[in-house]
Scaffold this active site. Sequence first.
Site, PDB file in Angstrom:
ATOM      1  N   PRO A  27      -4.878   2.580  -4.360  1.00 50.19           N
ATOM      2  CA  PRO A  27      -5.065   1.123  -4.370  1.00 50.19           C
ATOM      3  C   PRO A  27      -4.318   0.479  -3.203  1.00 50.19           C
ATOM      4  O   PRO A  27      -3.621   1.170  -2.445  1.00 50.19           O
ATOM      5  CB  PRO A  27      -4.435   0.719  -5.705  1.00 50.19           C
ATOM      6  CG  PRO A  27      -3.333   1.706  -5.893  1.00 50.19           C
ATOM      7  CD  PRO A  27      -3.867   3.003  -5.346  1.00 50.19           C
ATOM      8  N   THR A  57      -1.645   3.369   4.648  1.00 53.44           N
ATOM      9  CA  THR A  57      -1.496   3.204   6.093  1.00 53.44           C
ATOM     10  C   THR A  57      -0.166   3.790   6.565  1.00 53.44           C
ATOM     11  O   THR A  57      -0.098   4.418   7.627  1.00 53.44           O
ATOM     12  CB  THR A  57      -1.620   1.714   6.474  1.00 53.44           C
ATOM     13  OG1 THR A  57      -2.883   1.239   5.988  1.00 53.44           O
ATOM     14  CG2 THR A  57      -1.574   1.515   7.970  1.00 53.44           C
ATOM     15  N   GLU A  68      -8.699   2.178   6.827  1.00 53.67           N
ATOM     16  CA  GLU A  68      -9.637   1.237   6.185  1.00 53.67           C
ATOM     17  C   GLU A  68     -11.092   1.720   6.276  1.00 53.67           C
ATOM     18  O   GLU A  68     -12.006   0.930   6.557  1.00 53.67           O
ATOM     19  CB  GLU A  68      -9.543  -0.147   6.849  1.00 53.67           C
ATOM     20  CG  GLU A  68      -8.139  -0.716   6.911  1.00 53.67           C
ATOM     21  CD  GLU A  68      -7.757  -1.525   5.679  1.00 53.67           C
ATOM     22  OE1 GLU A  68      -8.280  -1.236   4.578  1.00 53.67           O
ATOM     23  OE2 GLU A  68      -6.924  -2.422   5.833  1.00 53.67           O
TER      24      GLU A  68
HETATM   25  P1  ADP Z   1      -1.687   0.411   1.901  1.00 53.94           P
HETATM   26  O1  ADP Z   1      -2.253   0.733   3.238  1.00 53.94           O
HETATM   27  O2  ADP Z   1      -1.955   1.474   0.873  1.00 53.94           O
HETATM   28  O3  ADP Z   1      -2.117  -0.932   1.393  1.00 53.94           O
HETATM   29  P2  ADP Z   1       0.860   0.139   3.290  1.00 53.94           P
HETATM   30  O4  ADP Z   1       1.209   1.488   3.824  1.00 53.94           O
HETATM   31  O5  ADP Z   1       0.290  -0.859   4.232  1.00 53.94           O
HETATM   32  O6  ADP Z   1      -0.098   0.350   2.012  1.00 53.94           O
HETATM   33  O7  ADP Z   1       2.132  -0.553   2.632  1.00 53.94           O
HETATM   34  C1  ADP Z   1       2.953   0.095   1.708  1.00 53.94           C
HETATM   35  C2  ADP Z   1       4.178  -0.798   1.507  1.00 53.94           C
HETATM   36  O8  ADP Z   1       3.854  -1.901   0.693  1.00 53.94           O
HETATM   37  C3  ADP Z   1       5.308  -0.141   0.781  1.00 53.94           C
HETATM   38  O9  ADP Z   1       6.086   0.658   1.652  1.00 53.94           O
HETATM   39  C4  ADP Z   1       6.099  -1.343   0.277  1.00 53.94           C
HETATM   40  O10 ADP Z   1       7.022  -1.777   1.256  1.00 53.94           O
HETATM   41  C5  ADP Z   1       5.039  -2.450   0.155  1.00 53.94           C
HETATM   42  N1  ADP Z   1       4.758  -2.896  -1.207  1.00 53.94           N
HETATM   43  C6  ADP Z   1       4.568  -4.176  -1.572  1.00 53.94           C
HETATM   44  N2  ADP Z   1       4.282  -4.284  -2.872  1.00 53.94           N
HETATM   45  C7  ADP Z   1       4.276  -3.032  -3.385  1.00 53.94           C
HETATM   46  C8  ADP Z   1       4.043  -2.467  -4.677  1.00 53.94           C
HETATM   47  N3  ADP Z   1       3.749  -3.247  -5.716  1.00 53.94           N
HETATM   48  N4  ADP Z   1       4.084  -1.116  -4.816  1.00 53.94           N
HETATM   49  C9  ADP Z   1       4.404  -0.359  -3.774  1.00 53.94           C
HETATM   50  N5  ADP Z   1       4.648  -0.808  -2.517  1.00 53.94           N
HETATM   51  C10 ADP Z   1       4.584  -2.135  -2.317  1.00 53.94           C
HETATM   52  P1  TMP Z   2      -4.964  -1.934   2.294  1.00 56.26           P
HETATM   53  O1  TMP Z   2      -5.535  -0.903   1.365  1.00 56.26           O
HETATM   54  O2  TMP Z   2      -4.481  -1.367   3.571  1.00 56.26           O
HETATM   55  O3  TMP Z   2      -3.968  -2.787   1.608  1.00 56.26           O
HETATM   56  O4  TMP Z   2      -6.155  -2.880   2.755  1.00 56.26           O
HETATM   57  C1  TMP Z   2      -7.230  -3.138   1.920  1.00 56.26           C
HETATM   58  C2  TMP Z   2      -8.100  -4.226   2.485  1.00 56.26           C
HETATM   59  O5  TMP Z   2      -9.290  -4.268   1.713  1.00 56.26           O
HETATM   60  C3  TMP Z   2      -7.491  -5.634   2.409  1.00 56.26           C
HETATM   61  O6  TMP Z   2      -7.819  -6.355   3.587  1.00 56.26           O
HETATM   62  C4  TMP Z   2      -8.233  -6.287   1.245  1.00 56.26           C
HETATM   63  C5  TMP Z   2      -9.559  -5.584   1.251  1.00 56.26           C
HETATM   64  N1  TMP Z   2     -10.232  -5.443  -0.044  1.00 56.26           N
HETATM   65  C6  TMP Z   2     -11.572  -5.825  -0.144  1.00 56.26           C
HETATM   66  O7  TMP Z   2     -12.171  -6.289   0.822  1.00 56.26           O
HETATM   67  N2  TMP Z   2     -12.211  -5.692  -1.342  1.00 56.26           N
HETATM   68  C7  TMP Z   2     -11.604  -5.159  -2.453  1.00 56.26           C
HETATM   69  O8  TMP Z   2     -12.246  -5.054  -3.511  1.00 56.26           O
HETATM   70  C8  TMP Z   2     -10.213  -4.747  -2.327  1.00 56.26           C
HETATM   71  C9  TMP Z   2      -9.507  -4.167  -3.512  1.00 56.26           C
HETATM   72  C10 TMP Z   2      -9.581  -4.917  -1.105  1.00 56.26           C
HETATM   73 MG    MG Z   3      -3.574  -0.050   4.630  1.00 57.00          MG
END
Ligand code: ADP
Ligand code: TMP
Ligand code: MG
Length: 194
Positions: A15, A21, A91
């Site tokens: 999620p 990333t 992404e």
């Molecule tokens: P993703 O690409 O999966 O969205 P990122 O690698 O960009 O994740 O970011 C991960 C970072 O998000 C973690 O290292 C932490 O600092 C931050 N973070 C913010 N909220 C949460 C959460 N609820 N659970 C875990 N990490 C979180």
């Molecule tokens: P992240 O996984 O690096 O946090 O980025 C996910 C991206 O996907 C963020 O820009 C929000 C977008 N997103 C959608 O467009 N639709 C969705 O249903 C969800 C869960 C995320």
């Molecule tokens: Mg990401």
Amino acid sequence: MHAKKCGRLEVIAGPMFSGKTTELIRLLEREEYAGKTTVMFKPEVDNRYHERNVVTHKGASHEALVVSSGGRGLGQIEKLGKGFEVVGIDEAQFFRNGKELIRIADSLADMGKTVIVSLLNRSHLGEPFGDAPEMIARADYVRMLTAVCRKCGNDATFTQRVDQNGREIFGKLVEVEGKDSYEPRCRDCFVKPR
Ligand code: ADP
Ligand code: TMP
Ligand code: MG
Ligand code: ZN
């Protein structure tokens, strides 16, 4: 026996906020320390931003080639990717032709490259995100990451889209936003669309 290293397709799924990333950057940097040539791609999904980097929620970043999420971008990944030993794609769920991205990732791996793809396995509707299931099925290695549920602190495997008041909302598949619009949630706290 042969010692030559095989190509590989690795998928990082989970999620939002699970560290996909962060992990992608870590794995790419690791390969760079090993002297490998690397390239990172990222789909341009929002014309308002033309950043050159892949950026985590914590602010870490890595240089990237921003390509269109349509056919042209996929063509660039196929063409330019051939020139590197390691290809990262962040992404991946945003590429409009997921099947074509899978074909390209598979063929780069067949050429001996390490291909590392990061994607959201589920949308905010709680359903598989586009062609993510097939990408995962074709991977040699899968890392399924979890975040921390914003509601209760358990392992979050879902992503909830919320409004300014934190109320669950459901809408179109693609909505590029961050922590004001999305919350990682565990299976118990995740609210499904009715
Ligand atoms: P993703 O690409 O999966 O969205 P990122 O690698 O960009 O994740 O970011 C991960 C970072 O998000 C973690 O290292 C932490 O600092 C931050 N973070 C913010 N909220 C949460 C959460 N609820 N659970 C875990 N990490 C979180
Ligand atoms: P992240 O996984 O690096 O946090 O980025 C996910 C991206 O996907 C963020 O820009 C929000 C977008 N997103 C959608 O467009 N639709 C969705 O249903 C969800 C869960 C995320
Ligand atoms: Mg990401
Ligand atoms: Zn919870």
